[in-house]
Design a protein around this motif. Sequence first.
Motif, PDB file in Angstrom:
ATOM      1  N   GLN A  49      18.177  24.943 -20.917  1.00  0.00           N
ATOM      2  CA  GLN A  49      17.769  23.608 -21.357  1.00  0.00           C
ATOM      3  C   GLN A  49      18.139  22.550 -20.329  1.00  0.00           C
ATOM      4  N   GLY A  50      19.353  22.657 -19.809  1.00  0.00           N
ATOM      5  CA  GLY A  50      19.765  21.720 -18.774  1.00  0.00           C
ATOM      6  C   GLY A  50      18.954  21.877 -17.500  1.00  0.00           C
ATOM      7  N   ALA A  51      18.581  23.129 -17.194  1.00  0.00           N
ATOM      8  CA  ALA A  51      17.769  23.384 -16.001  1.00  0.00           C
ATOM      9  C   ALA A  51      16.418  22.687 -16.104  1.00  0.00           C
ATOM     10  N   LEU A  52      15.782  22.787 -17.279  1.00  0.00           N
ATOM     11  CA  LEU A  52      14.515  22.079 -17.480  1.00  0.00           C
ATOM     12  C   LEU A  52      14.716  20.569 -17.439  1.00  0.00           C
ATOM     13  N   ILE A  71      15.074  13.749 -13.360  1.00  0.00           N
ATOM     14  CA  ILE A  71      15.416  12.914 -12.205  1.00  0.00           C
ATOM     15  C   ILE A  71      14.139  12.426 -11.518  1.00  0.00           C
ATOM     16  N   VAL A  72      13.191  13.346 -11.330  1.00  0.00           N
ATOM     17  CA  VAL A  72      11.914  12.987 -10.713  1.00  0.00           C
ATOM     18  C   VAL A  72      11.135  12.033 -11.608  1.00  0.00           C
ATOM     19  N   THR A  73      11.130  12.316 -12.919  1.00  0.00           N
ATOM     20  CA  THR A  73      10.355  11.490 -13.849  1.00  0.00           C
ATOM     21  C   THR A  73      10.912  10.080 -13.939  1.00  0.00           C
ATOM     22  N   VAL A  74      12.229   9.940 -14.032  1.00  0.00           N
ATOM     23  CA  VAL A  74      12.851   8.610 -14.102  1.00  0.00           C
ATOM     24  C   VAL A  74      12.585   7.836 -12.816  1.00  0.00           C
ATOM     25  N   PHE A  75      12.700   8.512 -11.675  1.00  0.00           N
ATOM     26  CA  PHE A  75      12.398   7.846 -10.401  1.00  0.00           C
ATOM     27  C   PHE A  75      10.945   7.384 -10.370  1.00  0.00           C
ATOM     28  N   SER A  95       0.822  -1.201   0.000  1.00  0.00           N
ATOM     29  CA  SER A  95       0.000   0.000   0.000  1.00  0.00           C
ATOM     30  C   SER A  95       0.860   1.256   0.000  1.00  0.00           C
ATOM     31  N   PHE A  96       1.951   1.208   0.762  1.00  0.00           N
ATOM     32  CA  PHE A  96       2.861   2.353   0.811  1.00  0.00           C
ATOM     33  C   PHE A  96       3.464   2.618  -0.560  1.00  0.00           C
ATOM     34  N   VAL A  97       3.885   1.560  -1.242  1.00  0.00           N
ATOM     35  CA  VAL A  97       4.470   1.707  -2.579  1.00  0.00           C
ATOM     36  C   VAL A  97       3.432   2.255  -3.553  1.00  0.00           C
ATOM     37  N   LEU A  98       2.171   1.784  -3.428  1.00  0.00           N
ATOM     38  CA  LEU A  98       1.121   2.276  -4.307  1.00  0.00           C
ATOM     39  C   LEU A  98       0.872   3.762  -4.079  1.00  0.00           C
ATOM     40  N   VAL A  99       0.777   4.182  -2.817  1.00  0.00           N
ATOM     41  CA  VAL A  99       0.558   5.601  -2.508  1.00  0.00           C
ATOM     42  C   VAL A  99       1.728   6.428  -3.021  1.00  0.00           C
ATOM     43  N   ALA A 100       2.951   5.962  -2.776  1.00  0.00           N
ATOM     44  CA  ALA A 100       4.131   6.690  -3.249  1.00  0.00           C
ATOM     45  C   ALA A 100       4.127   6.785  -4.768  1.00  0.00           C
ATOM     46  N   GLY A 101       3.725   5.689  -5.438  1.00  0.00           N
ATOM     47  CA  GLY A 101       3.668   5.706  -6.901  1.00  0.00           C
ATOM     48  C   GLY A 101       2.668   6.724  -7.410  1.00  0.00           C
ATOM     49  N   ILE A 102       1.495   6.773  -6.789  1.00  0.00           N
ATOM     50  CA  ILE A 102       0.465   7.740  -7.192  1.00  0.00           C
ATOM     51  C   ILE A 102       0.959   9.169  -6.986  1.00  0.00           C
ATOM     52  N   LEU A 103       1.579   9.436  -5.843  1.00  0.00           N
ATOM     53  CA  LEU A 103       2.047  10.794  -5.558  1.00  0.00           C
ATOM     54  C   LEU A 103       3.157  11.217  -6.512  1.00  0.00           C
ATOM     55  N   PHE A 104       4.023  10.284  -6.898  1.00  0.00           N
ATOM     56  CA  PHE A 104       5.095  10.651  -7.825  1.00  0.00           C
ATOM     57  C   PHE A 104       4.588  10.765  -9.260  1.00  0.00           C
TER      58      PHE A 104
END
Length: 411
Positions: A175-178, A183-187, A19-28
């Motif tokens: 461009q690099g800043a965007l 990092i967030v998306t790959v995670f 359940s924790f992994v599911l909640v974390a997945g939804i939030l990310f």
Amino acid sequence: MGFISGLGRVIPNKIVASSFVLVAGILFVAANLRAPITGIAPILEHIIHTFTLSNTQAGMLTTLPLIAFAIASPMAAALARKIGIESAIFIALLCIAAGIGLRLIDSVWMLYIATAVIGVGIAIGNVLLPSLIKRDFAARVAMMTSCYVLAMGIFSGGFSGLVTPLANIEALHWQGALGVFSIVTVFSIVLWLPRLTTRTMPDAGVVETNERVAPHSAKPNKVWHFSLAWQVTIFLGLNSFMTYVLIGWLPNILVDAGYSQVYAGVLHGWLQFASAVPGFVLIPILARLKDQRIPAVFISILGAVSILGLLYAPTFAFLWTVLVGFSSGGCFILGLSFISFRSQNALQAASLSGMAQSFGYSLAALGPMLAGYFYSSIGDWSGSLWMCAIASLCCALVGLGCGRNKVLPHF
């Protein structure tokens, strides 16, 4: 050992962990549904300078995702029917990641294409994530919805505050800043991988909502015939119009008012933080009210006053920005609530949601380009801010209609 106690019952550790992994997945997943497009606004001047864009062309960078929302939203349910909600959300994350990667290519056309690809990914996530929450958290839909809206606000607000300092690092450039957000998306993609073992079809509400906004529907949608439906639709559309003008141009407005680009980016982040707060304030009390006219009018007028405050008293920009964000988020929550309160059944709610979504994104898409055009024509942001203030005042007027304790007739 092997069990923990919770809510008066004993729950296996594996279930809790799952359940924790599911909640974390939804939030990310939610973390990716705003920041990749709103992060452009604080560094828009860098982009304009790099590609010699007009303000109207720059406004297209905010408009393109909205067009993608309107086009891709009807396709999300069809995709989920074929491959399941979990796999469709995974594809949404891949689209967002691909768009972020394409923005690294030094081409204005690739920047537009990348922005549209990101918009498609976000549209799929926007449509399917609520369905997933309804299935897995049926008893806590309001709480989980508020949590994922808050996650959107935290990540988009935080990224808006960071992107300008990152863009000022010579090795990164804008461009690099965007690209840092990848990092967030790959995670998020890695965190979502375990969900691919599950294949769930979308519920009838989601399918119906999106099929009814398909451009080639054979039957006319009867919900379009009722004034109450138009009131709800216009309320959401006007709020989206105002919101996306400010999401697209607020940093430029603040820089012209004398603030630094870095601080303008920070305030842009606060705009998005504040927009997530009303979910926790309004959702618990809305159902207890006899009708919703008072909050609809008050929150809309608050937005109009705050927008004009940015124009005539920019010294208090932080206060005005937070109040505008609260108003924007509050009107959005009210608009979504109207869809349920003004409908007699799930079919009507689905039809009304499809109408409001289709028209709302279409109207919102005009805002950033019009704001850019007014700025180029007038030479300041007064016309654009008055346009947003008038939109908020019109929200208040329309809210008197759709806030009444009234429902659509049977059809």
